[in-house]
Design an enzyme around this catalytic site. Sequence first.
Site, PDB file in Angstrom:
ATOM      1  N   ASP A 224      39.787  69.375  56.807  1.00  0.00           N
ATOM      2  CA  ASP A 224      38.778  68.443  57.331  1.00  0.00           C
ATOM      3  C   ASP A 224      37.367  68.997  57.167  1.00  0.00           C
ATOM      4  OD1 ASP A 224      37.608  66.318  58.766  1.00  0.00           O
ATOM      5  OD2 ASP A 224      37.820  67.352  60.688  1.00  0.00           O
TER       6      ASP A 224
ATOM      7  N   THR B 218      35.665  46.950  59.289  1.00  0.00           N
ATOM      8  CA  THR B 218      35.942  46.828  60.728  1.00  0.00           C
ATOM      9  C   THR B 218      36.336  48.179  61.321  1.00  0.00           C
ATOM     10  OG1 THR B 218      38.209  46.224  60.146  1.00  0.00           O
ATOM     11  CG2 THR B 218      36.699  44.404  60.636  1.00  0.00           C
TER      12      THR B 218
ATOM     13  N   GLU C 114      32.491  73.184  67.437  1.00  0.00           N
ATOM     14  CA  GLU C 114      32.299  71.901  68.128  1.00  0.00           C
ATOM     15  C   GLU C 114      32.950  71.976  69.506  1.00  0.00           C
ATOM     16  OE1 GLU C 114      32.286  68.251  65.310  1.00  0.00           O
ATOM     17  OE2 GLU C 114      33.952  69.488  64.659  1.00  0.00           O
TER      18      GLU C 114
ATOM     19  N   LEU D 197      34.136  54.236  61.200  1.00  0.00           N
ATOM     20  CA  LEU D 197      32.945  54.762  60.510  1.00  0.00           C
ATOM     21  C   LEU D 197      31.905  53.650  60.318  1.00  0.00           C
ATOM     22  CD1 LEU D 197      31.937  57.431  59.250  1.00  0.00           C
ATOM     23  CD2 LEU D 197      32.668  56.536  57.045  1.00  0.00           C
ATOM     24  N   ALA D 198      32.399  52.456  59.983  1.00  0.00           N
ATOM     25  CA  ALA D 198      31.493  51.311  59.840  1.00  0.00           C
ATOM     26  C   ALA D 198      30.764  51.058  61.158  1.00  0.00           C
ATOM     27  CB  ALA D 198      32.289  50.073  59.429  1.00  0.00           C
TER      28      ALA D 198
ATOM     29  N   LYS E 249      22.280  65.862  55.575  1.00  0.00           N
ATOM     30  CA  LYS E 249      21.496  66.377  56.707  1.00  0.00           C
ATOM     31  C   LYS E 249      20.170  66.937  56.194  1.00  0.00           C
ATOM     32  CE  LYS E 249      25.569  67.429  59.539  1.00  0.00           C
ATOM     33  NZ  LYS E 249      25.456  66.619  60.746  1.00  0.00           N
TER      34      LYS E 249
ATOM     35  N   ARG F 219      41.851  44.062  55.854  1.00  0.00           N
ATOM     36  CA  ARG F 219      42.994  43.135  55.769  1.00  0.00           C
ATOM     37  C   ARG F 219      42.913  42.044  56.827  1.00  0.00           C
ATOM     38  NH1 ARG F 219      47.386  47.607  56.336  1.00  0.00           N
ATOM     39  NH2 ARG F 219      45.784  48.105  57.873  1.00  0.00           N
TER      40      ARG F 219
ATOM     41  N   LYS G 112      35.403  60.949  52.289  1.00  0.00           N
ATOM     42  CA  LYS G 112      36.348  62.055  52.237  1.00  0.00           C
ATOM     43  C   LYS G 112      37.559  61.746  53.112  1.00  0.00           C
ATOM     44  CE  LYS G 112      35.060  65.082  56.031  1.00  0.00           C
ATOM     45  NZ  LYS G 112      36.118  64.894  56.931  1.00  0.00           N
TER      46      LYS G 112
ATOM     47  N   HIS H 236      32.831  70.211  54.024  1.00  0.00           N
ATOM     48  CA  HIS H 236      31.448  70.460  54.461  1.00  0.00           C
ATOM     49  C   HIS H 236      31.013  71.924  54.329  1.00  0.00           C
ATOM     50  CE1 HIS H 236      31.948  66.507  55.993  1.00  0.00           C
ATOM     51  NE2 HIS H 236      32.576  66.835  57.106  1.00  0.00           N
TER      52      HIS H 236
HETATM   53  N1  LIG Z   1      35.474  57.913  61.443  1.00  0.00           N
HETATM   54  C1  LIG Z   1      34.801  59.012  61.085  1.00  0.00           C
HETATM   55  O1  LIG Z   1      34.069  59.644  61.870  1.00  0.00           O
HETATM   56  C2  LIG Z   1      34.896  59.528  59.694  1.00  0.00           C
HETATM   57  C3  LIG Z   1      35.684  58.881  58.753  1.00  0.00           C
HETATM   58  N2  LIG Z   1      35.728  59.332  57.462  1.00  0.00           N
HETATM   59  C4  LIG Z   1      36.545  58.648  56.465  1.00  0.00           C
HETATM   60  O2  LIG Z   1      36.174  57.268  56.431  1.00  0.00           O
HETATM   61  C5  LIG Z   1      37.305  56.457  56.108  1.00  0.00           C
HETATM   62  C6  LIG Z   1      37.489  55.398  57.196  1.00  0.00           C
HETATM   63  O3  LIG Z   1      37.710  56.047  58.415  1.00  0.00           O
HETATM   64  P1  LIG Z   1      37.675  55.242  59.800  1.00  0.00           P
HETATM   65  O4  LIG Z   1      36.637  54.181  59.775  1.00  0.00           O
HETATM   66  O5  LIG Z   1      37.642  56.282  60.838  1.00  0.00           O
HETATM   67  O6  LIG Z   1      39.119  54.556  59.789  1.00  0.00           O
HETATM   68  P2  LIG Z   1      39.648  53.365  60.715  1.00  0.00           P
HETATM   69  O7  LIG Z   1      41.116  53.551  60.786  1.00  0.00           O
HETATM   70  O8  LIG Z   1      38.856  53.252  61.956  1.00  0.00           O
HETATM   71  O9  LIG Z   1      39.330  52.051  59.844  1.00  0.00           O
HETATM   72  C7  LIG Z   1      39.963  51.810  58.625  1.00  0.00           C
HETATM   73  C8  LIG Z   1      39.402  50.542  57.993  1.00  0.00           C
HETATM   74  O10 LIG Z   1      40.055  50.331  56.764  1.00  0.00           O
HETATM   75  C9  LIG Z   1      40.731  49.069  56.785  1.00  0.00           C
HETATM   76  N3  LIG Z   1      42.039  49.233  56.123  1.00  0.00           N
HETATM   77  C10 LIG Z   1      43.083  49.944  56.577  1.00  0.00           C
HETATM   78  N4  LIG Z   1      44.112  49.882  55.710  1.00  0.00           N
HETATM   79  C11 LIG Z   1      43.685  49.100  54.693  1.00  0.00           C
HETATM   80  C12 LIG Z   1      44.315  48.634  53.508  1.00  0.00           C
HETATM   81  N5  LIG Z   1      45.578  48.969  53.208  1.00  0.00           N
HETATM   82  N6  LIG Z   1      43.589  47.856  52.648  1.00  0.00           N
HETATM   83  C13 LIG Z   1      42.306  47.523  52.952  1.00  0.00           C
HETATM   84  N7  LIG Z   1      41.663  47.915  54.085  1.00  0.00           N
HETATM   85  C14 LIG Z   1      42.363  48.694  54.940  1.00  0.00           C
HETATM   86  C15 LIG Z   1      40.899  48.739  58.250  1.00  0.00           C
HETATM   87  O11 LIG Z   1      40.963  47.336  58.479  1.00  0.00           O
HETATM   88  P3  LIG Z   1      42.397  46.587  58.424  1.00  0.00           P
HETATM   89  O12 LIG Z   1      43.380  47.425  59.168  1.00  0.00           O
HETATM   90  O13 LIG Z   1      42.130  45.248  59.019  1.00  0.00           O
HETATM   91  O14 LIG Z   1      42.732  46.484  56.983  1.00  0.00           O
HETATM   92  C16 LIG Z   1      39.601  49.298  58.823  1.00  0.00           C
HETATM   93  O15 LIG Z   1      38.530  48.408  58.595  1.00  0.00           O
HETATM   94  C17 LIG Z   1      38.491  57.425  55.969  1.00  0.00           C
HETATM   95  O16 LIG Z   1      38.609  57.763  54.608  1.00  0.00           O
HETATM   96  C18 LIG Z   1      38.034  58.652  56.765  1.00  0.00           C
HETATM   97  O17 LIG Z   1      38.665  59.818  56.287  1.00  0.00           O
HETATM   98  C19 LIG Z   1      34.964  60.410  57.052  1.00  0.00           C
HETATM   99  C20 LIG Z   1      34.165  61.087  57.940  1.00  0.00           C
HETATM  100  C21 LIG Z   1      34.109  60.735  59.341  1.00  0.00           C
HETATM  101  O1  LIG Z   2      33.592  64.878  58.859  1.00  0.00           O
HETATM  102  C1  LIG Z   2      33.675  65.300  59.999  1.00  0.00           C
HETATM  103  O2  LIG Z   2      32.552  65.743  60.610  1.00  0.00           O
HETATM  104  C2  LIG Z   2      32.485  65.799  62.025  1.00  0.00           C
HETATM  105  C3  LIG Z   2      31.231  66.602  62.363  1.00  0.00           C
HETATM  106  O3  LIG Z   2      30.113  65.941  61.820  1.00  0.00           O
HETATM  107  P1  LIG Z   2      28.696  65.943  62.545  1.00  0.00           P
HETATM  108  O4  LIG Z   2      27.804  65.205  61.632  1.00  0.00           O
HETATM  109  O5  LIG Z   2      28.909  65.287  63.872  1.00  0.00           O
HETATM  110  O6  LIG Z   2      28.330  67.391  62.679  1.00  0.00           O
HETATM  111  C4  LIG Z   2      33.739  66.407  62.613  1.00  0.00           C
HETATM  112  O7  LIG Z   2      33.707  66.343  64.017  1.00  0.00           O
HETATM  113  C5  LIG Z   2      34.941  65.611  62.098  1.00  0.00           C
HETATM  114  O8  LIG Z   2      36.152  66.244  62.547  1.00  0.00           O
HETATM  115  C6  LIG Z   2      34.971  65.573  60.597  1.00  0.00           C
HETATM  116  O9  LIG Z   2      35.989  64.676  60.155  1.00  0.00           O
END
Ligand SMILES: NC(=O)C1=CN([C@@H]2O[C@H](COP(=O)(O)OP(=O)(O)OC[C@H]3O[C@@H](n4cnc5c(N)ncnc54)[C@H](OP(=O)(O)O)[C@@H]3O)[C@@H](O)[C@H]2O)C=CC1
Ligand SMILES: O=C1O[C@H](COP(=O)(O)O)[C@@H](O)[C@H](O)[C@H]1O
Length: 468
Positions: free
Chosen positions: A235, A16, A216, A19-20, A182, A48, A148, A240
Amino acid sequence: MTRTAVPTLFVLFGGTGDLAKRKLFPGLYRLYRRGLVPGEFRVIGTGRTSPGGDEAYRALLEEWVRKFAGDDFDDAAWARFAARITFTASSAQDGWALAARVRAAQAQLGPGAETVLYLSVPPTTMEPVVSMLGRTGLAAGARLVLEKPFGSDLASARSLNAALHGVFDEDRLFRIDHFLGKEAVQNILAFRFANGMFEPLWNRDRIAYVQIDVPEVIGIEGRAAFMESTGTFRDMVCTHLFQMLGFLALEPPASLTADALREEKRKVFAAVRDIAPRDVVFGQYDGYRAEDGVDPASTVETFAAVRVWVDNWRWQGVPFLLRTGKAMAESRRTITLGLHEPPTRLFPSAEGTPNELVFDLSDDARVRVEFRVKRPGPRLEVGHAQLSLDVSEAFPGEQALEAYERLLLDVLNDDRTLFTSADEVERLWELSDPVLEGAPKVLPYPRGSWGPDAVRELAGERGWRLPE
Ligand SMILES: NC(=O)C1=CN([C@@H]2O[C@H](COP(=O)(O)OP(=O)(O)OC[C@H]3O[C@@H](n4cnc5c(N)ncnc54)[C@H](OP(=O)(O)O)[C@@H]3O)[C@@H](O)[C@H]2O)C=CC1
Ligand SMILES: O=C1O[C@H](COP(=O)(O)O)[C@@H](O)[C@H](O)[C@H]1O
């Protein structure tokens, strides 16, 4: 490489999350729509908090995919795709209901079905979730994909790797660095090793400097907590940018297999010299401290530039200039290889950019050669010109894969070539820890600029290559 149809169960932890929403479901859907998912599959999203059951989850995903898959959205394809998706709540403490649903889905997919577990959860949650995967039997026979950052320093990276290796063999682990997905990064390999033309240039005799540049325009976009706890060096640089350096600087591998490429990358990282404080500039954009959720006295860097030296036969004396930051003048993702000037100046009028090979890493990959050419007309004068290749124009009708799509496909195909290993991650922290421990004073820079003035000195007399 695609395998013959293997049924796969894909379990997304963080199903949820942001990133998803923006990358993983739109990417998986597009792969499905293009017929690239190798075999029958099911997806179980987990977190959760349930969005309210399977139907509610599918409705939420439809909203996301409509928004982020853009023109690729098709009602009929979506209905077929969505029919394969369910949601089951789980947490690091309790994964038993999920384990039961996973077993049921595996049985439905039949013998030979493979399971991919994808951890897209906050970094602090990784280790407890991994031990839950061991306890509940979810890990048995499965591949594990991790987002990451892989720790926040060497000690935490080692601890995470130890926790992972307590449950999974290394050859079942897929650590994602989406820059390696990429197209243009992979094109660097094609340029060097599928042509006879470029590899002879790829060394200290021909190349004066390398610039890996990811400025950026965006600021922190509401990710204050993330930036405050992570900073731009962790980060972007020790993930990267270092990974791109590894790909760019490696020796010709014996083959393009995961093991061969990783071995060459490992040697590059082993040859990187300890980073001296004089080779690092940290900056913070004006106004960062006034952003919501940011400490008004924050000293977190939103900009980092580093001069890296690779002490091996090929690269001795060639500076690798790494630069990235938020709220900068332009958004670019480029790798520039600057060639030496000719040994004598036969053309006194030859001004401007010396020869450069520029890889543009945007989704619409481009490669450019900068050179000098005689100006038309009566005088023997030389001007600056470009040879530019837009990869998609060279292959009309063929569609590139977005980075996450590429990496998801590789996971489904059990191909680890573009994923990072435990050794690499630990070596990169070994190089990064002293930089962070002895971090330079964070210098202010105006929004929309190219960073603090001090960064100019890092690049020497040729200066930083600015985008065209
Ligand atoms: N968003 C981005 O652009 C990027 C993200 N990432 C990495 O991807 C990962 C996810 O990031 P992002 O989607 O942004 O994070 P979010 O905070 O948006 O989402 C986190 C997700 O993890 C679940 N979650 C949180 N705590 C727990 C727990 N204790 N047990 C099980 N599930 C849990 C949450 O649901 P719930 O709270 O219901 O449990 C939610 O689905 C991180 O490691 C981040 O560093 C890497 C690159 C880019
Ligand atoms: O992992 C990350 O990457 C983005 C940049 O990725 P891009 O594919 O859009 O070039 C960066 O903005 C973010 O801070 C970092 O967590």
